[in-house]
Structure formats: C-alpha cells, structure tokens
Design a protein around this motif. Structure first.
Motif, PDB file in Angstrom:
ATOM      1  N   PHE A 167       4.682   6.005  -0.398  1.00 49.42           N
ATOM      2  CA  PHE A 167       3.625   6.998  -0.188  1.00 49.42           C
ATOM      3  C   PHE A 167       3.767   7.675   1.173  1.00 49.42           C
ATOM      4  O   PHE A 167       2.964   8.542   1.520  1.00 49.42           O
ATOM      5  N   LEU A 168       4.758   7.272   1.946  1.00 48.66           N
ATOM      6  CA  LEU A 168       5.035   7.924   3.230  1.00 48.66           C
ATOM      7  C   LEU A 168       6.241   8.845   3.061  1.00 48.66           C
ATOM      8  O   LEU A 168       7.337   8.378   2.727  1.00 48.66           O
ATOM      9  N   ASP A 228      -5.934  -0.972   3.754  1.00 42.28           N
ATOM     10  CA  ASP A 228      -5.758   0.145   2.827  1.00 42.28           C
ATOM     11  C   ASP A 228      -6.582   1.323   3.316  1.00 42.28           C
ATOM     12  O   ASP A 228      -7.558   1.151   4.029  1.00 42.28           O
ATOM     13  N   ARG A 229      -6.151   2.516   2.914  1.00 45.88           N
ATOM     14  CA  ARG A 229      -6.883   3.718   3.340  1.00 45.88           C
ATOM     15  C   ARG A 229      -7.792   4.240   2.240  1.00 45.88           C
ATOM     16  O   ARG A 229      -8.554   5.173   2.459  1.00 45.88           O
ATOM     17  N   GLU A 230      -7.663   3.676   1.042  1.00 48.55           N
ATOM     18  CA  GLU A 230      -8.426   4.177  -0.100  1.00 48.55           C
ATOM     19  C   GLU A 230      -9.797   3.488  -0.133  1.00 48.55           C
ATOM     20  O   GLU A 230      -9.885   2.258  -0.268  1.00 48.55           O
ATOM     21  N   ASP A 270      -1.167  -7.499   5.033  1.00 52.69           N
ATOM     22  CA  ASP A 270      -0.811  -6.845   3.774  1.00 52.69           C
ATOM     23  C   ASP A 270      -1.127  -5.350   3.858  1.00 52.69           C
ATOM     24  O   ASP A 270      -2.273  -4.933   3.684  1.00 52.69           O
ATOM     25  N   ASP A 281      -5.316   3.664   8.006  1.00 46.14           N
ATOM     26  CA  ASP A 281      -4.028   4.193   7.570  1.00 46.14           C
ATOM     27  C   ASP A 281      -2.952   3.297   8.171  1.00 46.14           C
ATOM     28  O   ASP A 281      -2.948   3.051   9.379  1.00 46.14           O
ATOM     29  N   LEU A 282      -2.058   2.810   7.325  1.00 50.85           N
ATOM     30  CA  LEU A 282      -1.058   1.854   7.819  1.00 50.85           C
ATOM     31  C   LEU A 282      -0.153   2.469   8.877  1.00 50.85           C
ATOM     32  O   LEU A 282       0.499   1.754   9.644  1.00 50.85           O
ATOM     33  N   SER A 299      -2.706  -2.723   0.555  1.00 47.97           N
ATOM     34  CA  SER A 299      -2.980  -3.903  -0.291  1.00 47.97           C
ATOM     35  C   SER A 299      -3.542  -3.535  -1.653  1.00 47.97           C
ATOM     36  O   SER A 299      -3.439  -4.308  -2.597  1.00 47.97           O
ATOM     37  N   GLY A 300      -4.150  -2.352  -1.781  1.00 45.12           N
ATOM     38  CA  GLY A 300      -4.616  -1.891  -3.079  1.00 45.12           C
ATOM     39  C   GLY A 300      -5.948  -2.488  -3.503  1.00 45.12           C
ATOM     40  O   GLY A 300      -6.619  -3.203  -2.754  1.00 45.12           O
ATOM     41  N   TYR A 355      -2.764   2.818 -10.209  1.00 46.82           N
ATOM     42  CA  TYR A 355      -2.059   1.523 -10.270  1.00 46.82           C
ATOM     43  C   TYR A 355      -2.977   0.464 -10.868  1.00 46.82           C
ATOM     44  O   TYR A 355      -2.554  -0.349 -11.699  1.00 46.82           O
ATOM     45  N   LEU A 359       5.203  -9.683  -5.842  1.00 50.73           N
ATOM     46  CA  LEU A 359       4.273  -9.984  -4.744  1.00 50.73           C
ATOM     47  C   LEU A 359       3.813 -11.442  -4.818  1.00 50.73           C
ATOM     48  O   LEU A 359       3.815 -12.160  -3.810  1.00 50.73           O
ATOM     49  N   ALA A 399      -3.909   4.474  -5.834  1.00 49.39           N
ATOM     50  CA  ALA A 399      -4.406   3.093  -5.864  1.00 49.39           C
ATOM     51  C   ALA A 399      -5.141   2.828  -7.169  1.00 49.39           C
ATOM     52  O   ALA A 399      -4.980   1.785  -7.808  1.00 49.39           O
ATOM     53  N   VAL A 401       4.109  -3.818   0.101  1.00 49.71           N
ATOM     54  CA  VAL A 401       4.534  -3.893  -1.303  1.00 49.71           C
ATOM     55  C   VAL A 401       4.011  -2.663  -2.047  1.00 49.71           C
ATOM     56  O   VAL A 401       2.801  -2.438  -2.120  1.00 49.71           O
ATOM     57  N   ALA A 425       4.027   0.333  -1.151  1.00 52.55           N
ATOM     58  CA  ALA A 425       3.197   1.140  -0.243  1.00 52.55           C
ATOM     59  C   ALA A 425       3.996   2.233   0.471  1.00 52.55           C
ATOM     60  O   ALA A 425       3.486   3.348   0.652  1.00 52.55           O
TER      61      ALA A 425
HETATM   62  C1  SAM Z   1       0.558   0.942  -5.653  1.00 51.53           C
HETATM   63  S1  SAM Z   1      -0.678   0.282  -4.619  1.00 51.53           S
HETATM   64  C2  SAM Z   1       0.049  -1.291  -4.229  1.00 51.53           C
HETATM   65  C3  SAM Z   1      -0.972  -2.392  -4.053  1.00 51.53           C
HETATM   66  C4  SAM Z   1      -0.375  -3.761  -3.718  1.00 51.53           C
HETATM   67  N1  SAM Z   1       0.350  -3.732  -2.465  1.00 51.53           N
HETATM   68  C5  SAM Z   1       0.557  -4.215  -4.803  1.00 51.53           C
HETATM   69  O1  SAM Z   1       1.775  -4.055  -4.673  1.00 51.53           O
HETATM   70  O2  SAM Z   1       0.081  -4.725  -5.834  1.00 51.53           O
HETATM   71  C6  SAM Z   1      -0.364   1.158  -3.085  1.00 51.53           C
HETATM   72  C7  SAM Z   1      -1.510   1.102  -2.105  1.00 51.53           C
HETATM   73  O3  SAM Z   1      -1.086   1.638  -0.860  1.00 51.53           O
HETATM   74  C8  SAM Z   1      -2.172   2.352  -0.313  1.00 51.53           C
HETATM   75  N2  SAM Z   1      -1.652   3.292   0.675  1.00 51.53           N
HETATM   76  C9  SAM Z   1      -0.793   4.323   0.477  1.00 51.53           C
HETATM   77  N3  SAM Z   1      -0.548   4.953   1.626  1.00 51.53           N
HETATM   78  C10 SAM Z   1      -1.268   4.317   2.584  1.00 51.53           C
HETATM   79  C11 SAM Z   1      -1.445   4.511   3.980  1.00 51.53           C
HETATM   80  N4  SAM Z   1      -0.800   5.501   4.635  1.00 51.53           N
HETATM   81  N5  SAM Z   1      -2.240   3.651   4.649  1.00 51.53           N
HETATM   82  C12 SAM Z   1      -2.900   2.653   3.995  1.00 51.53           C
HETATM   83  N6  SAM Z   1      -2.776   2.436   2.667  1.00 51.53           N
HETATM   84  C13 SAM Z   1      -1.972   3.250   1.977  1.00 51.53           C
HETATM   85  C14 SAM Z   1      -2.827   3.022  -1.499  1.00 51.53           C
HETATM   86  O4  SAM Z   1      -4.167   3.393  -1.217  1.00 51.53           O
HETATM   87  C15 SAM Z   1      -2.719   1.921  -2.537  1.00 51.53           C
HETATM   88  O5  SAM Z   1      -3.861   1.103  -2.550  1.00 51.53           O
END
Ligand code: SAM
Length: 272
Positions: free
Chosen positions: A162-163, A106-108, A78, A131-132, A81-82, A23, A61, A20, A157, A159
C-alpha cells in the motif's frame, strides 16, 4: 471536488472502498460496507483466488508468529494490522507465552475501532491509530508497552504494497530497523505480479478506486525490503511455501504456491 462518498446502511458516510475492509470481506468477516463488497466482488470476478490468497496470507501470519514465540520472542509490533479476525497476533502468541506484548498499528478507523473493542481490558496488547510511515510516532507510542532494548518482532504483513515507491518502503523499514536491538526480527508479506495470471493485474488496477492503491513488487524488490536483516530459510517465497512444515494453519494453495500471489519472508537483525 467533494470527497464525500457513499453511505452505509446506517446512513454514515463511509467514503470510497477501503482495502482493510475488502480484506475483511475476503476473509468472511462482517466489518465491511456495501461499497467495499461491491469493489471486492469486482476484484474477485477477475481474480477468483482472492479469498484463498487472503487466507494463505493469514495462515502465514499465524505460522510465523507461532514460530517467533518458539524462538523466544515475546514482543510484537504489527504494522498495518487490519481488522481483527481469527488468529490475531496477541491470541496466537498468548497460546504459548501469556506475557507476550503486542502493539497493533493501523490507519483505518474501522480497523482501529474493532481492535479497541477486542482489546478492552487487555493490559498486554494495544492499538495505535497511526500511519505506519510515521515511524517516530509509532515507536514512541509503542514504547509505552514494548521494551525496545529487548528483541521485538516487527510485522509488516500484507501492508507495504500500500506504499508507492515514492513513499520509499525500504527507507520506512530502515527507520524501524534503527529502533530495534540485535536479535529482533522482521516478518513481512507483500503482493507481487510475478508468475500471476492476467486477472491479477486487473484486480490490482481496481484498487486504484479504493483509498489504498496497490504497488506490486518483484521478488528482487521484496527481498530488498529486508536490507540490513539476515533473511532466514527458506528465503523470500510465496506465502504457501513459507515453512509449511511448521504447525499452524495451512491453505489449499500449497500444491501451486505461486497462486498465493504474495511473497513472504522472515529475517533476523544481527549485531552490528
Ligand atoms: C490487507 S490488510 C492486512 C492485515 C494483516 N496485517 C494481515 O495480514 O492479515 C492491510 C492493512 O494495512 C493497513 N495500512 C495500509 N497502509 C497503511 C499505512 N500507511 N499505515 C497504517 N496502516 C496501513 C490497512 O488499513 C489494512 O488494515
């Protein structure tokens, strides 16, 4: 082994680099630490397009949210969401629908803290620290602001890469789909290795050193994430090629959209 990571300038332990915050660095933000910038700079060294890729994703987005508002959607969930930056969902939506409601997830912790600060005093936008993958909890918390008996735009978006496959991102989305009413939408973007230069793979490998390793997916795999929804024109395409006709921010990758490195699409949930 100890999980204690490097410290930021204030001496606070910030752990390993975080996607996050990396980015945020690509987008020119300041919500990042030395450990994030160091890994991001290494990624940029092998993949110089990364800041442009991030901007192209952010432009997608913004365009898709403005388009959804034009379709009459006034509720957004969202996921991932970052860290807030230029053109946040509630700001884009509010330009034409001041009553729009937005729940960020978001989890961060840094992303959540910045969002809480930005949203202080807002009664139509909030952030859930979760955590999503925990769709039950996310939907329960989101229901305090969103009315799931009316259409909601679900955003994922940049996101879901990361899974890992073991987390079954399609299954996660299916659980959210079950909470949505017909007329709802799913908009997502997702990193891919399709048509990418060699540096893309090396850059992705560097993320293994962050708290958020990346799983790139093919066109077919990203398309499968829309299962149960009807994908709208122009289908699943690179972010720069997604509806460049719409008003909103655009990026300089339009001439060679594959450089955007992320697929994007918008889909609608039909009846039944
Ligand atoms: C690259 S950023 C994208 C932010 C925004 N959606 C955009 O496209 O501008 C990815 C975000 O996803 C979050 N993220 C990743 N895995 C996640 C999870 N399992 N649960 C919640 N958030 C997650 C990260 O912490 C990060 O803030």
């Amino acid at each position: 082994m100890s999980e204690v990571g490097p410290a930021d300038a204030a001496g606070q332990d910030v752990g390993p680099a975080n996607a996050a915050r990396m980015y945020d660095y690509y987008l020119g933000g300041s919500a990042n630490f030395a450990v994030d910038r160091a890994l991001a700079d290494r990624a940029i060294a092998v993949r110089p397009a990364l800041p442009a890729i991030a901007r192209a994703n952010r432009a997608f987005l913004n365009r898709v949210v403005a388009h959804l508002v034009g379709c009459g959607v006034d509720q957004f969930l969202d996921l991932g969401s970052g860290i807030p930056t230029v053109g946040n969902v509630h700001e884009v939506a509010a330009r034409s629908t001041p009553d729009a409601r937005v729940v960020y997830v978001d989890r961060e912790p840094v992303a959540v803290a910045y969002a809480q600060e930005l949203l202080r005093g807002h009664d139509r936008a909030t952030v859930v620290h979760a955590d999503l993958r925990d769709s039950d909890r996310v939907c329960r918390d989101a229901a305090e602001l969103l009315d799931f008996s009316r259409p909601v735009a679900l955003l994922a978006v940049a996101a879901l890469h990361f899974l890992p496959d073991a987390d079954d991102p399609a299954g996660v989305l299916a659980r959210y789909r079950g909470a949505l009413t017909p007329g709802s939408y799913l908009a997502l973007s997702h990193g891919t290795g399709d048509h990418q230069p060699v540096g893309a793979g090396i850059g992705t490998a560097l993320y293994q050193q962050s708290t958020s390793p990346i799983t790139l997916r093919t066109h077919a795999e990203v398309t499968a994430l829309f299962d149960g929804f009807q994908v709208l024109d122009p289908g699943v395409v690179f972010t720069s090629a997604w509806r460049p006709d719409l008003p909103g921010p655009h990026d300089r990758l339009a001439a060679r959209p594959e450089q955007a490195g992320f697929y994007a699409g918008l889909a609608r949930l039909g009846p039944g």
